[in-house]
Scaffold this active site. Structure first.
Site, PDB file in Angstrom:
ATOM      1  CG  HIS A  62      -2.035  -0.990   1.034  1.00 25.27           C
ATOM      2  ND1 HIS A  62      -3.065  -1.194   1.899  1.00 25.27           N
ATOM      3  CD2 HIS A  62      -2.198  -2.017   0.191  1.00 25.27           C
ATOM      4  CE1 HIS A  62      -3.843  -1.956   1.736  1.00 25.27           C
ATOM      5  NE2 HIS A  62      -3.238  -2.572   0.571  1.00 25.27           N
TER       6      HIS A  62
ATOM      7  CD  GLU B 275      -1.559   4.064   3.670  1.00 20.73           C
ATOM      8  OE1 GLU B 275      -2.713   4.154   3.850  1.00 20.73           O
ATOM      9  OE2 GLU B 275      -1.216   3.325   2.601  1.00 20.73           O
TER      10      GLU B 275
ATOM     11  CB  CYS C 287      -1.567   1.092   6.195  1.00 15.86           C
ATOM     12  SG  CYS C 287      -1.540   0.603   4.510  1.00 15.86           S
TER      13      CYS C 287
ATOM     14  CD1 TRP D 267     -11.863   4.067 -38.935  1.00 20.06           C
ATOM     15  CD2 TRP D 267     -12.579   3.487 -36.771  1.00 20.06           C
ATOM     16  NE1 TRP D 267     -11.288   2.880 -38.372  1.00 20.06           N
ATOM     17  CE2 TRP D 267     -11.620   2.382 -37.138  1.00 20.06           C
ATOM     18  CE3 TRP D 267     -13.385   3.497 -35.431  1.00 20.06           C
ATOM     19  CZ2 TRP D 267     -11.440   1.377 -36.279  1.00 20.06           C
ATOM     20  CZ3 TRP D 267     -13.095   2.540 -34.792  1.00 20.06           C
ATOM     21  CH2 TRP D 267     -11.940   1.134 -35.187  1.00 20.06           C
TER      22      TRP D 267
ATOM     23  NE  ARG E   8     -11.491  -0.144 -26.363  1.00 17.98           N
ATOM     24  CZ  ARG E   8     -11.497  -0.655 -27.621  1.00 17.98           C
ATOM     25  NH1 ARG E   8     -10.362  -1.229 -28.021  1.00 17.98           N
ATOM     26  NH2 ARG E   8     -12.452  -0.481 -28.600  1.00 17.98           N
TER      27      ARG E   8
ATOM     28  CB  THR F 150     -21.621  -4.020 -30.593  1.00 20.46           C
ATOM     29  OG1 THR F 150     -22.647  -3.198 -30.398  1.00 20.46           O
ATOM     30  CG2 THR F 150     -20.331  -3.290 -30.855  1.00 20.46           C
TER      31      THR F 150
ATOM     32  CG  ASP G 121     -18.872  -2.736 -35.158  1.00 16.75           C
ATOM     33  OD1 ASP G 121     -19.312  -2.461 -36.410  1.00 16.75           O
ATOM     34  OD2 ASP G 121     -19.068  -1.995 -34.148  1.00 16.75           O
TER      35      ASP G 121
ATOM     36  N   GLY H 194     -23.866  -1.710 -28.133  1.00 10.45           N
ATOM     37  CA  GLY H 194     -24.571  -0.605 -28.723  1.00 10.45           C
ATOM     38  C   GLY H 194     -25.743   0.025 -28.272  1.00 10.45           C
TER      39      GLY H 194
END
Length: 363
Positions: A49, A51, A83, A169, A183, A195, A199, A295
């Protein structure tokens, strides 16, 4: 309290965006005699972590110092130790915290332990900024659901495809570059079967570099129409999850699994897999941030179910026209202004002749 030290802690925390789930993003700065002597951030779940990372760098110099951290230090043992224990052992005399941890295992308890040990604790410095940074984590912890961003590429008249279904596009290269960054900042990218069939996307981060973090790829496919030859199974990227109905045949499921996919069967309602059920499953898998990429049926279901937390709409300077079929919302649209979906905190970013409009959905 020096706000620039907390600003530094926040800047460190955000370095790990998209990599810490199911943990929050945390940065820590150790200060002595008005100077930073060590700093650290939580790189990924299972690792040190923030800390602890900072304390390891400070070593003995941590004794008598002040720590600035954007989230209350944890006080329970998970994949790593508490921590609070590390802070006490290091001899830190003061801890400045931006926001309390929404996790009931920690909230207020970490502060109490530090105070009991004789450490001065100050709270609330840049609290608004700290809470905004970990808003997805807060939803994940308190609602057992991931934070959902709806991303779409649109024409000026709100179309996400032409009347023939063509969508490659609509937006330009710079806009698409930002989408790939989004992403990488997400735990999973999700699309619907229509979709995928239209595609055949890879749903990965491109171009991939050393250290690139690919999101998981999630397809809602009630009747298991996904082909084992789909690009998602044969391209570099994260795990592929096919969310299908209980009625899907075993033969189809085995073919998908042979291609590397993970088939998860869920109950259906009105002949469709529930998108809320899908989100609950993803939360169980430790996914905090989900990016919806299409979509229109998925967008409509997600918005109608109140699951979308943020929208990110990329607009191109074109007008497509046509029917409502290829719009963000199609069936069960809100039609009167009083019941429309309101977006707060809107901001605009230009990408040459494209622009991105983003904001949070008012609940």
């Amino acid at each position: 309290m020096k706000s620039h030290f907390m600003e530094r802690a926040l800047a460190l925390a955000v370095k790990a965006i998209g990599k810490t789930s199911p943990n929050p993003m945390v940065g820590a700065v150790i200060v002595k005699s008005g100077k930073i002597i060590a700093e650290g951030y939580h790189h990924q779940a299972g690792g040190d972590h923030a800390e602890v990372a900072a304390i390891k760098k400070a070593k003995r110099e941590a004794k008598g110092a002040t720590m600035y951290v954007n989230l209350e230090p944890c006080c329970h043992t998970g994949r790593t130790g508490p921590c609070t224990e590390a802070i006490i052992k290091a001899g830190i005399k003061k801890v400045v915290i931006a926001a309390r941890d929404p996790n009931p295992l920690v909230s207020g308890k970490g502060v109490a332990i530090l105070k009991k040990a004789g450490i001065t604790v100050m709270e609330g410095l840049l609290q608004k900024e700290a809470k905004a940074l970990n808003k997805p984590f807060e939803k994940f912890i308190t609602q057992k659901l991931p934070y959902v961003t709806l991303k779409a590429a649109c024409s000026l008249d709100g179309k996400i495809a032409s009347t023939t279904g063509e969508s490659k596009w609509i937006t330009n290269d710079l806009s698409r570059k930002r989408v790939h960054e989004m992403r990488e900042e997400s735990d999973a990218v999700m699309i619907g079967i229509n979709t995928l069939l239209a595609d055949d996307p890879s749903l990965n981060v491109r171009p991939a570099k050393k250290g690139t973090s690919h999101p998981a790829r999630v397809i809602i496919d009630t009747k298991l129409k996904t082909s084992p030859q789909a690009k998602v199974f044969h391209s570099t990227g994260g795990d592929v999850y096919i969310m299908t109905g209980l009625e899907a045949t075993e033969a189809k499921a085995k073919a998908i699994e042979k291609s590397g996919g993970k088939v998860i069967r869920l109950a259906t309602k009105d002949g469709r897999v529930s998108i809320k059920g899908v989100m609950k499953e993803l939360a169980k898998l430790g996914m905090v941030n989900i990016l919806l990429e299409g979509g229109s049926e998925m967008y409509t279901d997600a918005l109608g179910s109140g699951l979308v937390d943020r929208v990110a709409l990329f607009y191109a300077p074109i007008i497509i026209g046509g029917t409502e079929k290829f719009t963000i919302l199609q069936r069960n649209r809100k039609t009167d202004l009083t019941s429309s979906i309101k977006i707060n905190g809107m901001k605009r970013t230009d990408y040459n002749d494209n622009f991105l409009v983003e904001g949070e959905v008012e609940k």
